[in-house]
Design a protein around this motif. Structure first.
Motif, PDB file in Angstrom:
ATOM      1  N   TYR A  24       0.705  -1.210  -0.050  1.00  0.00           N
ATOM      2  CA  TYR A  24       0.079   0.086  -0.066  1.00  0.00           C
ATOM      3  C   TYR A  24       0.774   1.301  -0.027  1.00  0.00           C
ATOM      4  CZ  TYR A  24      -3.061   3.587   1.693  1.00  0.00           C
ATOM      5  OH  TYR A  24      -3.782   4.745   1.885  1.00  0.00           O
ATOM      6  N   ILE A  38      -9.009   4.843  -3.584  1.00  0.00           N
ATOM      7  CA  ILE A  38     -10.063   3.948  -3.031  1.00  0.00           C
ATOM      8  C   ILE A  38      -9.720   2.355  -3.082  1.00  0.00           C
ATOM      9  CG2 ILE A  38     -12.428   3.230  -3.028  1.00  0.00           C
ATOM     10  CD1 ILE A  38     -13.337   6.103  -3.920  1.00  0.00           C
ATOM     11  N   LEU A  39      -9.431   2.178  -4.126  1.00  0.00           N
ATOM     12  CA  LEU A  39      -9.054   0.505  -4.278  1.00  0.00           C
ATOM     13  C   LEU A  39      -7.969   0.165  -3.339  1.00  0.00           C
ATOM     14  CD1 LEU A  39      -9.757   0.187  -8.165  1.00  0.00           C
ATOM     15  CD2 LEU A  39     -10.954  -0.928  -6.451  1.00  0.00           C
ATOM     16  N   LYS A  41      -7.012   1.647  -0.640  1.00  0.00           N
ATOM     17  CA  LYS A  41      -7.437   1.772   0.753  1.00  0.00           C
ATOM     18  C   LYS A  41      -8.152   0.502   1.067  1.00  0.00           C
ATOM     19  CE  LYS A  41      -6.876   6.512   1.764  1.00  0.00           C
ATOM     20  NZ  LYS A  41      -7.428   7.770   2.303  1.00  0.00           N
ATOM     21  N   GLN A  42      -9.059  -0.038   0.098  1.00  0.00           N
ATOM     22  CA  GLN A  42      -9.834  -1.117   0.350  1.00  0.00           C
ATOM     23  C   GLN A  42      -9.132  -2.501   0.670  1.00  0.00           C
ATOM     24  OE1 GLN A  42     -13.008   0.531   1.345  1.00  0.00           O
ATOM     25  NE2 GLN A  42     -13.704  -1.593   0.624  1.00  0.00           N
ATOM     26  N   ARG A  45      -7.344  -2.320   4.092  1.00  0.00           N
ATOM     27  CA  ARG A  45      -8.194  -2.560   5.013  1.00  0.00           C
ATOM     28  C   ARG A  45      -8.501  -3.881   5.294  1.00  0.00           C
ATOM     29  NH1 ARG A  45     -11.413   2.421   3.339  1.00  0.00           N
ATOM     30  NH2 ARG A  45     -10.761   4.125   4.711  1.00  0.00           N
ATOM     31  N   SER A  46      -8.882  -4.711   4.054  1.00  0.00           N
ATOM     32  CA  SER A  46      -9.167  -5.988   4.179  1.00  0.00           C
ATOM     33  C   SER A  46      -7.937  -6.836   4.419  1.00  0.00           C
ATOM     34  CB  SER A  46      -9.689  -6.401   2.904  1.00  0.00           C
ATOM     35  OG  SER A  46      -8.935  -6.101   1.596  1.00  0.00           O
ATOM     36  N   GLU A  76     -12.522 -11.623   4.848  1.00  0.00           N
ATOM     37  CA  GLU A  76     -11.655 -10.321   4.391  1.00  0.00           C
ATOM     38  C   GLU A  76     -10.719 -11.001   3.524  1.00  0.00           C
ATOM     39  OE1 GLU A  76     -12.081  -7.283   5.469  1.00  0.00           O
ATOM     40  OE2 GLU A  76     -13.720  -7.645   6.673  1.00  0.00           O
ATOM     41  N   GLU A  79     -11.994 -11.222   0.211  1.00  0.00           N
ATOM     42  CA  GLU A  79     -12.203  -9.547  -0.163  1.00  0.00           C
ATOM     43  C   GLU A  79     -10.854  -8.880  -0.379  1.00  0.00           C
ATOM     44  OE1 GLU A  79     -13.355  -5.187   1.329  1.00  0.00           O
ATOM     45  OE2 GLU A  79     -14.175  -6.840   2.547  1.00  0.00           O
ATOM     46  N   THR A  80      -9.789  -9.347  -0.022  1.00  0.00           N
ATOM     47  CA  THR A  80      -8.406  -8.906  -0.265  1.00  0.00           C
ATOM     48  C   THR A  80      -8.019  -9.370  -1.717  1.00  0.00           C
ATOM     49  OG1 THR A  80      -7.846  -8.751   2.077  1.00  0.00           O
ATOM     50  CG2 THR A  80      -5.966  -8.787   0.329  1.00  0.00           C
ATOM     51  N   TRP A  83      -9.933  -7.419  -4.415  1.00  0.00           N
ATOM     52  CA  TRP A  83      -9.250  -6.051  -4.519  1.00  0.00           C
ATOM     53  C   TRP A  83      -8.031  -6.195  -5.480  1.00  0.00           C
ATOM     54  CZ3 TRP A  83     -13.082  -3.079  -4.465  1.00  0.00           C
ATOM     55  CH2 TRP A  83     -13.989  -2.917  -3.538  1.00  0.00           C
TER      56      TRP A  83
END
Length: 122
Positions: A24, A38-39, A41-42, A45-46, A76, A79-80, A83
């Motif tokens: 990141y 945004i992508l 940061k998602q 987070r995940s 999560e 989800e990761t 992304w």
């Protein structure tokens, strides 16, 4: 990172979170539009939430609570992976730079799935 079968899921997901944070940070050095920000940061987070939920599971109050924490970690992790794939397909990142993260993420998913299934059998 090399695959190490002797490392606990808590250590593995903590190491993964560190790798996500570093990725990141590298992504943030690039000029992104709002979608890229945004992508990324998602993804952050995940990717860091997986380990947080595995860490919480160590102090679960019951078997059901433990399964719940691992189930959230599994969601999560999935989800990761989502992304990462979206960032690759939208050409924000190259697949070659994220291949090792993808492989480790898939290992984590397999470990969590196996653990949850074994716990549910009890």
């Amino acid at each position: 990172m090399n695959y190490n079968a002797n490392i606990s899921i808590q250590e593995r997901t903590e190491d993964f979170a560190i790798r996500v944070i570093k990725a990141y940070s590298e992504l943030n050095k690039r000029p992104f539009d709002d979608a890229g920000k945004i992508l990324s940061k998602q993804f952050l987070r995940s990717g860091t939430s997986i380990g947080a939920n595995c860490s919480e599971a160590k102090y679960a109050q019951s078997n059901k609570d433990f399964i719940n924490k691992y189930s959230i970690a599994l969601k999560e992790a999935n989800e990761t992976l989502y992304w990462i794939k979206i960032m690759i397909k939208s050409e924000l990142v190259s697949k070659s730079k994220f291949q090792n993260l993808i492989e480790e993420n898939e290992r984590i998913i397999k470990i969590l799935t196996t653990s949850i299934n074994k716990l549910k059998e009890k």
